[in-house]
Design a protein around this motif. Structure first.
Motif, short mmCIF file in Angstrom:
data_model
loop_
_atom_site.label_atom_id
_atom_site.label_comp_id
_atom_site.label_asym_id
_atom_site.label_seq_id
_atom_site.Cartn_x
_atom_site.Cartn_y
_atom_site.Cartn_z
N LEU A 114 0.82 -1.21 0.00
CA LEU A 114 0.00 0.00 0.00
C LEU A 114 0.86 1.26 0.00
CD1 LEU A 114 -2.87 -1.04 2.41
CD2 LEU A 114 -2.94 -0.89 -0.09
N SER A 115 1.98 1.22 0.69
CA SER A 115 2.88 2.38 0.68
C SER A 115 3.41 2.65 -0.72
CB SER A 115 4.06 2.16 1.64
OG SER A 115 3.61 2.15 2.98
N LEU A 116 3.74 1.60 -1.44
CA LEU A 116 4.23 1.75 -2.82
C LEU A 116 3.11 2.17 -3.77
CD1 LEU A 116 6.55 -1.39 -2.97
CD2 LEU A 116 7.28 1.01 -2.99
N ALA A 117 1.92 1.62 -3.56
CA ALA A 117 0.79 1.90 -4.45
C ALA A 117 0.19 3.28 -4.23
CB ALA A 117 -0.30 0.83 -4.26
N LEU A 118 0.48 3.90 -3.11
CA LEU A 118 -0.11 5.19 -2.74
C LEU A 118 0.10 6.28 -3.80
CD1 LEU A 118 -1.53 7.02 -0.66
CD2 LEU A 118 0.71 7.33 0.43
N ILE A 119 1.21 6.24 -4.49
CA ILE A 119 1.49 7.28 -5.48
C ILE A 119 0.40 7.36 -6.54
CG2 ILE A 119 2.94 5.82 -6.92
CD1 ILE A 119 4.64 8.36 -7.45
N GLU A 120 -0.19 6.22 -6.89
CA GLU A 120 -1.19 6.20 -7.96
C GLU A 120 -2.44 7.02 -7.63
OE1 GLU A 120 -1.15 4.61 -11.22
OE2 GLU A 120 0.97 4.84 -10.78
N PRO A 121 -3.17 6.71 -6.56
CA PRO A 121 -4.34 7.56 -6.30
C PRO A 121 -3.97 9.00 -5.95
CG PRO A 121 -4.06 5.95 -4.53
CD PRO A 121 -3.08 5.60 -5.61
N ASP A 137 -6.35 19.90 -3.28
CA ASP A 137 -5.24 19.96 -2.34
C ASP A 137 -5.02 18.54 -1.84
OD1 ASP A 137 -4.81 22.75 -2.45
OD2 ASP A 137 -6.47 23.09 -1.07
N LEU A 138 -3.94 17.92 -2.30
CA LEU A 138 -3.67 16.54 -1.91
C LEU A 138 -3.35 16.47 -0.42
CD1 LEU A 138 -1.42 15.50 -4.94
CD2 LEU A 138 -3.88 15.11 -4.63
N ASP A 139 -3.60 15.32 0.15
CA ASP A 139 -3.33 15.06 1.56
C ASP A 139 -1.83 15.24 1.80
OD1 ASP A 139 -2.45 13.32 3.81
OD2 ASP A 139 -4.58 12.80 3.92
N LEU A 140 -1.47 16.28 2.56
CA LEU A 140 -0.06 16.60 2.75
C LEU A 140 0.73 15.52 3.47
CD1 LEU A 140 -0.05 20.44 3.40
CD2 LEU A 140 0.54 19.18 1.33
N GLU A 141 0.09 14.82 4.38
CA GLU A 141 0.79 13.75 5.08
C GLU A 141 1.10 12.63 4.11
OE1 GLU A 141 1.53 10.13 7.18
OE2 GLU A 141 -0.35 10.49 6.11
N ALA A 142 0.17 12.32 3.21
CA ALA A 142 0.40 11.28 2.21
C ALA A 142 1.47 11.74 1.21
CB ALA A 142 -0.91 10.94 1.50
N VAL A 143 1.40 12.99 0.79
CA VAL A 143 2.42 13.52 -0.13
C VAL A 143 3.80 13.42 0.51
CG1 VAL A 143 3.27 15.64 -1.22
CG2 VAL A 143 0.84 15.05 -1.37
N SER A 144 3.88 13.82 1.76
CA SER A 144 5.15 13.76 2.48
C SER A 144 5.66 12.31 2.58
CB SER A 144 4.97 14.36 3.87
OG SER A 144 6.17 14.33 4.57
N ALA A 145 4.74 11.38 2.74
CA ALA A 145 5.13 9.97 2.89
C ALA A 145 5.73 9.40 1.61
CB ALA A 145 3.91 9.14 3.30
N GLN A 178 6.03 19.93 -5.33
CA GLN A 178 7.29 19.19 -5.44
C GLN A 178 7.03 17.76 -5.92
OE1 GLN A 178 9.97 19.59 -1.99
NE2 GLN A 178 8.80 21.42 -1.45
N LEU A 179 5.97 17.12 -5.39
CA LEU A 179 5.63 15.77 -5.84
C LEU A 179 5.20 15.79 -7.31
CD1 LEU A 179 5.15 12.75 -5.32
CD2 LEU A 179 2.82 13.36 -4.59
N LEU A 180 4.38 16.75 -7.66
CA LEU A 180 3.93 16.83 -9.04
C LEU A 180 5.11 17.05 -9.99
CD1 LEU A 180 0.72 18.95 -8.45
CD2 LEU A 180 0.86 16.49 -8.92
N ALA A 181 6.04 17.90 -9.62
CA ALA A 181 7.22 18.14 -10.44
C ALA A 181 8.08 16.87 -10.55
CB ALA A 181 8.03 19.30 -9.88
N ALA A 182 8.21 16.15 -9.44
CA ALA A 182 9.03 14.94 -9.43
C ALA A 182 8.42 13.85 -10.32
CB ALA A 182 9.19 14.42 -8.00
N THR A 183 7.11 13.94 -10.57
CA THR A 183 6.45 12.97 -11.44
C THR A 183 6.16 13.56 -12.82
OG1 THR A 183 4.28 13.54 -10.50
CG2 THR A 183 5.45 11.66 -9.52
#
Length: 187
Positions: A114-121, A137-145, A178-183
């Motif tokens: 689930l930690s690996l799959a989290l990036i998809e949703p 506004d994405l869940d910041l805790e999830a983004v940070s994770a 930052q996450l969006l740019a990294a992807t």
């Protein structure tokens, strides 16, 4: 820790629900930030992803992606997503987060999957919102994770062909940006 991972994954799925509920019928065929996919195809990909996650979590092992993500979202995308979300929630309610399951990367715990799959949703929630002219506004805790792991992969994500190459974020970029740019997302 495992309860946190399950909760984080569920929050990401719920965010997809929130976006899907706002999409007007005439916007499902708008182009997404993932060419050549439309919003409908991105949602179909998310539906397929949840089916793949369910297969991994229940010991059915990995399976290839669906060849036609559009078909999974079909003519009633919101209803198709709601059914897929209900199905994965039933699986999440029954699994032992510490159980080991076979993955393409060898045995992994349910929590690790689930930690690996989290990036998809997470990322595709933004793709859906962006494609259909909504904001999220994405869940910041999830983004940070997931952010450090995504950064550590560097060009490996783009090499899969499933992500565009990373783009440099502005100096003052939020964690989400930052996450969006990294992807490879640009907005």
């Amino acid at each position: 820790m495992t309860a946190i991972v399950l909760d984080r994954y569920r929050r990401a799925l719920n965010e997809v629900d929130n976006i899907v509920a706002r999409v007007e019928d005439d916007r499902w065929d708008f182009m997404s930030p993932c060419p050549p996919w439309t919003a409908r195809a991105v949602l179909g990909h998310l539906i397929d992803g949840q089916q793949q996650v369910a297969a991994l979590l229940t010991g059915q092992g990995p399976r290839p992606p669906h060849a036609d993500p559009d078909a999974l979202a079909d003519t009633a995308p919101a209803a198709a997503w709601q059914a897929a979300h209900r199905d994965i929630e039933r699986v999440l309610a029954k699994v032992d987060p510490t159980a080991q399951q076979a993955t393409p990367m060898g045995p992994r715990s349910v929590a690790d999957i689930l930690s690996l799959a989290l990036i998809e949703p997470l990322v595709h929630a933004w793709d859906l919102a962006h494609a259909t002219r909504h904001t999220v506004d994405l869940d910041l805790e999830a983004v940070s994770a997931v952010l450090d792991g995504v950064r550590a992969l560097g060009g490996q994500l783009a090499a899969t062909g499933m992500y565009a190459p990373a783009v440099p974020p502005p100096a003052d970029a939020s964690l989400q940006d930052q996450l969006l740019a990294a992807t490879g997302r640009q907005h």
